[in-house]
Design a protein around this motif. Structure first.
Motif, PDB file in Angstrom:
ATOM      1  N   ASP A  48     -41.604  26.730  15.659  1.00  0.00           N
ATOM      2  CA  ASP A  48     -40.483  27.270  14.714  1.00  0.00           C
ATOM      3  C   ASP A  48     -39.212  27.734  15.691  1.00  0.00           C
ATOM      4  O   ASP A  48     -37.958  27.289  15.255  1.00  0.00           O
ATOM      5  N   LEU A  52     -35.454  25.923  15.082  1.00  0.00           N
ATOM      6  CA  LEU A  52     -34.237  26.995  15.042  1.00  0.00           C
ATOM      7  C   LEU A  52     -33.106  26.369  15.983  1.00  0.00           C
ATOM      8  O   LEU A  52     -31.935  26.447  15.867  1.00  0.00           O
ATOM      9  N   TRP A  74     -31.307  35.134  12.906  1.00  0.00           N
ATOM     10  CA  TRP A  74     -32.497  34.343  12.530  1.00  0.00           C
ATOM     11  C   TRP A  74     -33.849  35.170  13.151  1.00  0.00           C
ATOM     12  O   TRP A  74     -34.801  34.549  12.648  1.00  0.00           O
ATOM     13  N   VAL A  85     -36.857  33.567  10.907  1.00  0.00           N
ATOM     14  CA  VAL A  85     -37.488  32.185  10.923  1.00  0.00           C
ATOM     15  C   VAL A  85     -38.414  32.142  12.124  1.00  0.00           C
ATOM     16  O   VAL A  85     -39.530  31.552  12.024  1.00  0.00           O
ATOM     17  N   VAL A 138     -34.513  24.763   7.986  1.00  0.00           N
ATOM     18  CA  VAL A 138     -34.107  26.119   8.876  1.00  0.00           C
ATOM     19  C   VAL A 138     -33.206  26.972   7.904  1.00  0.00           C
ATOM     20  O   VAL A 138     -33.565  28.300   7.941  1.00  0.00           O
ATOM     21  N   ARG A 141     -34.826  28.981   5.726  1.00  0.00           N
ATOM     22  CA  ARG A 141     -35.839  29.991   6.370  1.00  0.00           C
ATOM     23  C   ARG A 141     -37.170  29.745   5.979  1.00  0.00           C
ATOM     24  O   ARG A 141     -37.938  30.472   5.730  1.00  0.00           O
TER      25      ARG A 141
END
Length: 495
Positions: A48, A52, A74, A85, A138, A141
């Motif tokens: 992840d 991001l 984020w 995220v 992304v 999310r």
């Protein structure tokens, strides 16, 4: 979810002179993920964090977070109504790992920005190529919504993205043409997922992840193309543009063992708890278990709807967050408000064996003055198991049970059917067997003459000496003083 997160721009000035993007994967809608960056990924957090970072690249060699959405937006969750995220700690660990590998370097000296990095292996990335990913993955999310450590979703999606990338290299789409839907076999998708993620844990099954994505409505299985040995799935990148979190009610019902139609109020409540607390669908059984622990107070579909209203009000508060919208917090607040508004009074307990036609005289079973100032009437039922009767067997026996209130009314009997008038659930579950059931008996207010004798009768498909029902009527009265009663007195039976 708020649309401003979809509006944050990753466009840079000046526009880079070279971009790895090719049609139909335009930079406004897609970002690239170097296969090199996926070669050592073994955890969902690392996966992840890299997504991001790369989502903040516009196709050139620089990664830069826009002013409207810095890294903390984020990773530290400034808005508690949306998920991170990735956690801030994992994000920083990934940054350090990428810099150690010689794939990423801070570029503040090249631009006056503390959150700008340069891709050191750009543009060839050791000749391994890239995979194109919709930016909505992304910006909406999705990693946060899909849940921590949920590899199945991520591996299956990456396999789909790899299929799209591979197909576009063979079938170029004109610049003005739309991005067509992808249709591919499960075996190919799974194989490409494993190729892109060589360090993927062996326990992860991308094929199962495809089924999970289908449950969420993100992909569609082409049933007409299914055979005994192969499955085919259809995927459109537009599916990721939808707002996550409102998981399909059919999925929630299946995970919780509920009926999507008959138990609609309960399904919607579980669905809302998941959405307001940014939980993946796999958390639905845990949420449902928490609700069932409050079964004595949150007993009827009307109760479920009132809890849902309280949850919505809590989520709308400016300081709303997990502390206000967690299941235990909301359910506890609901119970406290109910107790402040009204009080429960119980009658004496009585037992009903599982014997068809068995009756118990109703005299004295209701609390005193049960016809006055009553808001609700309920029958509490606990299940007494004997001889090590299993819970599933007890649930099966009790599911075929019917309870009646019978009262003579002249030549005919007046029947009030407790078990089916307002059933709390479509079927008994293990929580009911453990903690008991609460049956809505409020129709007694308009159909029972409280001044005349009545009986409680049992109807069951098969007799059993291994299960006995321990019952107790209770009523809820208002604490706000006398008011006009909603129930008839002893002067007559309401027709």
């Amino acid at each position: 979810m708020h649309d401003e997160f979809m509006e944050c721009s990753v466009t840079r000035e000046p526009t880079p002179t070279f971009s790895l993007h090719r049609y139909p994967f335009v930079p406004s809608r897609f970002y690239f993920v170097p296969r090199q960056w996926l070669s050592d990924v073994a955890t969902t957090g690392d996966f992840d964090a890299r997504h991001l970072l790369l989502a903040m690249c516009d196709g050139g060699q620089y990664i830069k977070f826009p002013e409207s959405a810095r890294a903390n937006d984020w990773t530290r969750n400034p808005d508690p109504r949306v998920p991170n995220v990735v956690s801030h700690v994992t994000y920083l660990d990934t940054l350090a790992r990428l810099r150690t590998r010689g794939w990423l370097a801070a570029a503040r000296g090249e631009a006056d920005d503390t959150e700008i990095y340069r891709l050191l292996a750009w543009p060839d990335f050791a000749g391994e190529g890239v995979v194109y990913v919709p930016r909505a993955y992304v910006l909406r999310r999705w990693p946060g919504w899909l849940g921590k450590n949920q590899w199945g979703y991520r591996a299956a999606l990456l396999g789909l993205f790899a299929c799209m990338t591979e197909d576009s290299a063979v079938n170029q789409v004109p610049p003005s043409g739309p991005l067509a839907q992808l249709t591919a076999g499960a075996r190919r998708i799974v194989a490409l997922a494993h190729m892109a993620l060589p360090a993927l844990p062996t326990r992860v099954q991308p094929g199962l992840g495809l089924s999970m994505l289908a449950d969420l409505g993100l992909v569609e299985e082409v049933k007409a193309a299914r055979t005994a040995r192969s499955r085919v799935f259809r995927f459109s990148p537009d599916a990721l543009d939808t707002e996550p979190g409102r998981w399909p009610p059919e999925l929630i019902a299946r995970l919780c063992g509920l009926d999507v139609i008959q138990d609609e109020a309960w399904v919607r409540l579980v669905q809302a708890f998941l959405a307001h607390n940014c939980k993946p669908p796999e958390d639905a059984p845990a949420i449902w278990a928490t609700i069932r622990r409050y079964a004595r107070h949150v007993a009827t579909p009307d109760d479920a709807r009132r809890v849902l209203s309280l949850l919505t009000q809590s989520a709308d508060r400016p300081e709303a967050g997990r502390l206000l919208t967690g299941a235990r917090r909301v359910l506890g607040d609901f119970v406290a408000a109910q107790e402040a508004e009204a009080r429960w009074e119980a009658g004496p307990p009585f037992e009903l064996p599982l014997e068809n036609g068995y009756t118990v005289p109703g005299a004295g079973l209701l609390p005193p003055h049960a016809a006055s100032r009553v808001l609700d009437t309920q029958l509490l039922v606990t299940y007494q198991r004997a001889n090590r009767l299993s819970k599933p067997t007890a649930a099966e026996l009790a599911t075929g049970l019917r309870l009646y209130v019978r009262q003579n009314a002249g030549a005919d009997d007046q029947l009030v059917h407790l078990f089916l008038l307002r059933p709390p659930l479509s079927r008994l579950d293990r929580w009911a067997i453990e903690a008991g059931s609460v049956l809505d008996a409020s129709p007694l207010h308009t159909r029972l003459d409280y001044g005349r004798p009545f009986q409680v009768a049992v109807e069951c498909a098969s007799n059993s000496s291994q299960l006995t029902l321990r019952c107790q009527f209770r009523i809820r009265r208002s604490r706000r003083g006398p008011h006009k009663s909603h129930v008839p007195g002893a002067e007559g039976l309401a027709r």
